[in-house]
Design a protein around this motif. Sequence first.
Motif, PDB file in Angstrom:
ATOM      1  N   VAL A  21      -5.123 -31.826  13.589  1.00 39.98           N
ATOM      2  CA  VAL A  21      -4.893 -30.740  14.664  1.00 39.98           C
ATOM      3  C   VAL A  21      -4.833 -29.451  13.648  1.00 39.98           C
ATOM      4  O   VAL A  21      -3.279 -28.734  13.205  1.00 39.98           O
ATOM      5  N   LEU A  22      -5.952 -29.357  12.789  1.00 36.91           N
ATOM      6  CA  LEU A  22      -5.537 -28.442  11.963  1.00 36.91           C
ATOM      7  C   LEU A  22      -6.373 -26.719  12.506  1.00 36.91           C
ATOM      8  O   LEU A  22      -6.856 -26.183  12.915  1.00 36.91           O
ATOM      9  N   LEU A  23      -5.330 -26.191  11.961  1.00 40.79           N
ATOM     10  CA  LEU A  23      -5.569 -24.624  12.578  1.00 40.79           C
ATOM     11  C   LEU A  23      -5.819 -23.754  11.409  1.00 40.79           C
ATOM     12  O   LEU A  23      -5.130 -23.890  10.604  1.00 40.79           O
ATOM     13  N   VAL A  24      -7.293 -23.524  10.830  1.00 39.49           N
ATOM     14  CA  VAL A  24      -7.367 -22.478  10.233  1.00 39.49           C
ATOM     15  C   VAL A  24      -7.135 -20.908  10.393  1.00 39.49           C
ATOM     16  O   VAL A  24      -8.062 -20.298  11.332  1.00 39.49           O
ATOM     17  N   THR A  25      -6.315 -20.269   9.981  1.00 36.23           N
ATOM     18  CA  THR A  25      -6.144 -18.889  10.154  1.00 36.23           C
ATOM     19  C   THR A  25      -5.422 -18.089   8.703  1.00 36.23           C
ATOM     20  O   THR A  25      -6.025 -18.187   7.729  1.00 36.23           O
ATOM     21  N   GLY A  26      -4.929 -16.859   8.504  1.00 38.05           N
ATOM     22  CA  GLY A  26      -4.495 -15.850   7.389  1.00 38.05           C
ATOM     23  C   GLY A  26      -3.161 -15.819   7.612  1.00 38.05           C
ATOM     24  O   GLY A  26      -2.400 -16.148   8.353  1.00 38.05           O
ATOM     25  N   GLU A  27      -2.790 -14.550   6.706  1.00 37.94           N
ATOM     26  CA  GLU A  27      -1.745 -14.165   6.605  1.00 37.94           C
ATOM     27  C   GLU A  27      -0.984 -13.309   7.117  1.00 37.94           C
ATOM     28  O   GLU A  27      -0.267 -12.805   6.740  1.00 37.94           O
ATOM     29  N   GLY A  28      -1.706 -12.232   7.265  1.00 36.55           N
ATOM     30  CA  GLY A  28      -1.467 -10.919   8.245  1.00 36.55           C
ATOM     31  C   GLY A  28      -1.005 -10.770   9.010  1.00 36.55           C
ATOM     32  O   GLY A  28      -0.648 -11.698  10.040  1.00 36.55           O
ATOM     33  N   GLU A  29      -0.757  -9.602  10.001  1.00 35.30           N
ATOM     34  CA  GLU A  29       0.215  -9.389  10.135  1.00 35.30           C
ATOM     35  C   GLU A  29      -0.709  -9.772  11.522  1.00 35.30           C
ATOM     36  O   GLU A  29      -0.414 -10.425  13.051  1.00 35.30           O
ATOM     37  N   GLN A  30      -1.842  -9.672  12.455  1.00 33.04           N
ATOM     38  CA  GLN A  30      -2.865  -9.681  12.896  1.00 33.04           C
ATOM     39  C   GLN A  30      -2.494 -11.720  13.471  1.00 33.04           C
ATOM     40  O   GLN A  30      -3.189 -11.668  14.663  1.00 33.04           O
ATOM     41  N   PHE A  31      -2.718 -11.834  12.732  1.00 31.26           N
ATOM     42  CA  PHE A  31      -2.747 -14.016  12.753  1.00 31.26           C
ATOM     43  C   PHE A  31      -0.844 -14.325  13.375  1.00 31.26           C
ATOM     44  O   PHE A  31      -0.921 -15.505  12.889  1.00 31.26           O
ATOM     45  N   VAL A  32       0.152 -12.848  12.733  1.00 31.57           N
ATOM     46  CA  VAL A  32       1.296 -13.979  13.337  1.00 31.57           C
ATOM     47  C   VAL A  32       1.497 -14.345  14.752  1.00 31.57           C
ATOM     48  O   VAL A  32       1.701 -15.339  15.012  1.00 31.57           O
ATOM     49  N   SER A  33       0.837 -13.739  16.154  1.00 29.36           N
ATOM     50  CA  SER A  33       1.531 -14.087  17.594  1.00 29.36           C
ATOM     51  C   SER A  33       0.146 -14.924  17.588  1.00 29.36           C
ATOM     52  O   SER A  33       0.647 -16.355  18.410  1.00 29.36           O
ATOM     53  N   VAL A  34      -0.930 -15.379  16.531  1.00 32.43           N
ATOM     54  CA  VAL A  34      -1.535 -16.141  17.016  1.00 32.43           C
ATOM     55  C   VAL A  34      -1.033 -17.981  16.452  1.00 32.43           C
ATOM     56  O   VAL A  34      -1.288 -19.150  17.237  1.00 32.43           O
ATOM     57  N   ASN A  35      -0.202 -17.649  15.314  1.00 38.08           N
ATOM     58  CA  ASN A  35       0.183 -18.846  14.739  1.00 38.08           C
ATOM     59  C   ASN A  35       1.398 -19.321  15.588  1.00 38.08           C
ATOM     60  O   ASN A  35       1.938 -20.852  15.563  1.00 38.08           O
TER      61      ASN A  35
ATOM     62  N   VAL B 275     -13.125 -26.713  17.481  1.00 38.77           N
ATOM     63  CA  VAL B 275     -12.562 -26.942  19.205  1.00 38.77           C
ATOM     64  C   VAL B 275     -13.362 -25.489  19.604  1.00 38.77           C
ATOM     65  O   VAL B 275     -13.341 -24.707  19.137  1.00 38.77           O
ATOM     66  N   THR B 276     -14.282 -25.183  20.505  1.00 36.42           N
ATOM     67  CA  THR B 276     -15.610 -24.043  20.616  1.00 36.42           C
ATOM     68  C   THR B 276     -14.346 -23.011  21.342  1.00 36.42           C
ATOM     69  O   THR B 276     -13.319 -23.172  22.482  1.00 36.42           O
ATOM     70  N   GLY B 277     -14.543 -21.750  21.044  1.00 37.72           N
ATOM     71  CA  GLY B 277     -14.084 -20.716  21.513  1.00 37.72           C
ATOM     72  C   GLY B 277     -12.959 -19.987  20.567  1.00 37.72           C
ATOM     73  O   GLY B 277     -12.725 -19.010  21.133  1.00 37.72           O
ATOM     74  N   GLY B 278     -11.981 -21.028  19.353  1.00 41.17           N
ATOM     75  CA  GLY B 278     -11.712 -20.026  18.682  1.00 41.17           C
ATOM     76  C   GLY B 278      -9.947 -20.507  19.374  1.00 41.17           C
ATOM     77  O   GLY B 278      -9.845 -21.001  20.118  1.00 41.17           O
ATOM     78  N   TRP B 279      -9.642 -20.126  18.831  1.00 47.93           N
ATOM     79  CA  TRP B 279      -8.233 -19.689  19.005  1.00 47.93           C
ATOM     80  C   TRP B 279      -7.582 -18.646  19.309  1.00 47.93           C
ATOM     81  O   TRP B 279      -7.497 -17.717  17.803  1.00 47.93           O
ATOM     82  N   ASN B 280      -7.089 -17.934  19.975  1.00 51.42           N
ATOM     83  CA  ASN B 280      -6.808 -16.810  19.511  1.00 51.42           C
ATOM     84  C   ASN B 280      -5.413 -16.601  21.025  1.00 51.42           C
ATOM     85  O   ASN B 280      -4.536 -15.302  20.867  1.00 51.42           O
ATOM     86  N   GLY B 281      -4.905 -17.572  20.633  1.00 53.91           N
ATOM     87  CA  GLY B 281      -3.310 -18.672  21.361  1.00 53.91           C
ATOM     88  C   GLY B 281      -2.853 -17.408  23.030  1.00 53.91           C
ATOM     89  O   GLY B 281      -2.325 -18.062  23.884  1.00 53.91           O
ATOM     90  N   SER B 282      -4.225 -18.191  23.544  1.00 50.55           N
ATOM     91  CA  SER B 282      -4.491 -17.905  25.222  1.00 50.55           C
ATOM     92  C   SER B 282      -4.093 -18.855  25.764  1.00 50.55           C
ATOM     93  O   SER B 282      -4.243 -19.819  25.829  1.00 50.55           O
ATOM     94  N   ASP B 283      -3.435 -18.783  27.343  1.00 55.38           N
ATOM     95  CA  ASP B 283      -3.395 -19.843  28.134  1.00 55.38           C
ATOM     96  C   ASP B 283      -4.660 -20.847  28.196  1.00 55.38           C
ATOM     97  O   ASP B 283      -5.002 -22.122  28.389  1.00 55.38           O
ATOM     98  N   ASP B 284      -6.200 -20.072  27.976  1.00 53.13           N
ATOM     99  CA  ASP B 284      -6.822 -20.616  28.575  1.00 53.13           C
ATOM    100  C   ASP B 284      -7.468 -21.649  27.137  1.00 53.13           C
ATOM    101  O   ASP B 284      -7.604 -22.801  26.918  1.00 53.13           O
ATOM    102  N   ASP B 285      -7.023 -20.619  25.983  1.00 55.60           N
ATOM    103  CA  ASP B 285      -7.232 -21.739  24.612  1.00 55.60           C
ATOM    104  C   ASP B 285      -6.156 -22.581  24.720  1.00 55.60           C
ATOM    105  O   ASP B 285      -6.927 -23.891  24.323  1.00 55.60           O
ATOM    106  N   LYS B 286      -5.169 -22.766  24.604  1.00 59.44           N
ATOM    107  CA  LYS B 286      -4.099 -23.610  25.024  1.00 59.44           C
ATOM    108  C   LYS B 286      -5.264 -24.931  26.079  1.00 59.44           C
ATOM    109  O   LYS B 286      -4.358 -26.214  25.512  1.00 59.44           O
TER     110      LYS B 286
END
Length: 748
Positions: free
Chosen positions: A347-361, A421-432
């Motif tokens: 299960v691989l998360l493609v993300t970034g290094e900026g501060e906007q990705f901290v909560s997502v990670n 996974v459709t819909g992307g990943w924002n870390g919300s309950d729906d995404d989980k």
Amino acid sequence: MLKKKRLPTAFIGAAFSPYCVHPDKNKSPGAEDMFIKITKSYEILSNEERRANYDRFGQMDENQNFARAPQGFRHYQDSFYFDESFFHFPRTSRDFTDSKHHLHYNQYISEVLPDSFKRPYLIKITSEWCFTCVHIEPVWKDTVLELEPLGVGIGVVDIGYERQLANHLGAHRTPSILGLINGKVTFFHYAVVREHLRQFVESLLPQKLVEKVTDNSYLGFLNSWHEENKPRVLMFDVASNIPFLYKLTAFAYKDYVQFGYVDMGLTETSKVVQRFSINTYAPTMLLFKESTDKPADVMQARGMKKQIIDEFVSNNRFLLVPRLVNQKLFDELCPVKQFHRRRKYCVLLVTGEGEQFVSVNEAFFDFASSNTKEVLRFAYVYQRQQQPLCDTLLKKEDTTPPQVILLERRSATGRVLYRTVTGGWNGSDDDKHRLHEQLEILQRDPSHLTHDAMLPELNNEFASMFLIHWINTAYDYLAQFYFDLLYSNWREMMPVLSLIFSALFILFGTVIIQAFSDAGEDKPAKQKATDPPKTAESSPGQESTSSRPPKKNFVEVTELTDITYMSNLVRLKPGHINVVLILTDASKQVLLRKFAKEVYSFSGSQTLHYSFLNVDKHSQWMDSLMESAPDARPSDCLDEEEDFTSNKSDYTGHVLALNGHKKYFCIFRPVFTGEEAECSRWSDEDAATAGPSKATRSRSSSRQKATTLEIHHKLDRLSLWMERLMEGTLPRHYVPAWPGLDTITPQK
């Protein structure tokens, strides 16, 4: 049949007598013979096979059978070649460790050498009938019993049977002890004592394997897991020095785990001991992953064994959600599918290094901590660090991070089946919830992965820069060179020292030869300092050697007259050549400048001299020279036309290389200019229709149009001709005698 008998008790009791001392230290009569008997007795007693043979046949000396028939041996020694294998000498086994630790060349290359990157090796070089080896065997035995349970590799090389391996290791004498780590061989040069051998193996390990942690540094040590992408292990013990077993474990797992050590006997560590409620009466190991407040695993025992520590660290060598930083980690974390029951889904998360990705990670980490099934492996990757991988996985659906991808590796070459996974990943309950449903479907139906791709190899994010790697390698070589030089390991150092001294000899020899040659050339220069200055046309420059460029920025060109004719041509030294330019008063300045430019690069030769001949003053000399050598006469169309209209040849721009001693010359004919070429072509095509008078008028008009630029181009190819002259490939025209310059043409 020989009578059965036991080993004499005198030999057994001799081991406790003064004769067991080496004969070099025991000067008693018969000490050497008794020492040899004791040694042989020890060898028979330590070998079950030889002891059984002695009990059966009563044979003490293995060569005894051959000693009974010396005449027969002398009879056959001229007809056969004998070696040790002919006599079937049994290999002695002086220590119980030698039999199971014997190394062969192929085994060393295929097993020991790669394994040296995970643990150090201590190798002994021995041979048959090595009496000094017998003396160190008790120490060697105790050292093996101490270090082998800790994880140190042990090896024994018999130099008589494994000569290739001994040469590969650089061992040329027995006994020798060496260490092997990271493929690098280091020799032991101290007294063979168990403590020295232990310190030697410990010194082979890198210095910064284990970090000492105190109250002020433990938080920084635990929080650095994100940068290094490794779990952290803290060991608590009451000892000022880090235990050797802990160092060996840190070296074995240096690519996976970062180790720290807390000395509970110091006052500077009381806070960290109290923070994690450590029992000070037993060694304790805490393993931390993403959470620094609570350890992921704990182990506490009074007598920690290597097997227990290896199992503890091996089961926790990955973070809960590690970052894919190289191909090796990807292969171990997401192995290739082999059997249906051993499927591993990544299960691989493609993300970034900026501060906007901290909560997502962090939301992805929380989801992974609640789904710890063995079949699922969670990981994440930075798109900027692994751009080729992310482009391959995201190009079909044209999505941007953060995205969650489910994949399964099907081959070691990079083939994978995956699904985004459709819909992307924002870390919300729906995404989980959506990701949880996708994982449940995937575990029931492996065909849920619909896309197929070939993944490129991952970039190594922790690869050191080329300069740093080169500096480290150079430092290792210099350290090894200093170590070998310090302990006079001359046999191994001889090739390197020979190369260094050869290079220094060549360097200083070249400098000395250069200095003496320069000093020799300065003397004639001082002698000519009082000579009157030359004009620009006759400037010196030929006094340098042919192997160096000229030291002066001008060329000495002298005029060939009645006065200089004898010295510059007739009486010229053997091997010297005078290069003479033929010119007129009108073309003198132009041709001399061009001539000096063309021959400047050759003016460093001491055998070449440069002159010019004015045909307005000595017009008959060239004709006399050509009459003496008929094969040197030109046969081009322009010369034929000029001979047809007038009996006078034009030699302006010709260059002669005159060898006065051997009476031959080489001739350079000038390059035809554009106007002359046109005249020549007109004569070939229109001479028949226009008549000789019209051709003569056209030629005279073209001569009037001949400018200084055209005369200048007559010597364009002189430098190429000079190269052929130096090579000796020009045709030579011999003359019986040089014509004189007595007749001077009167001025018009």
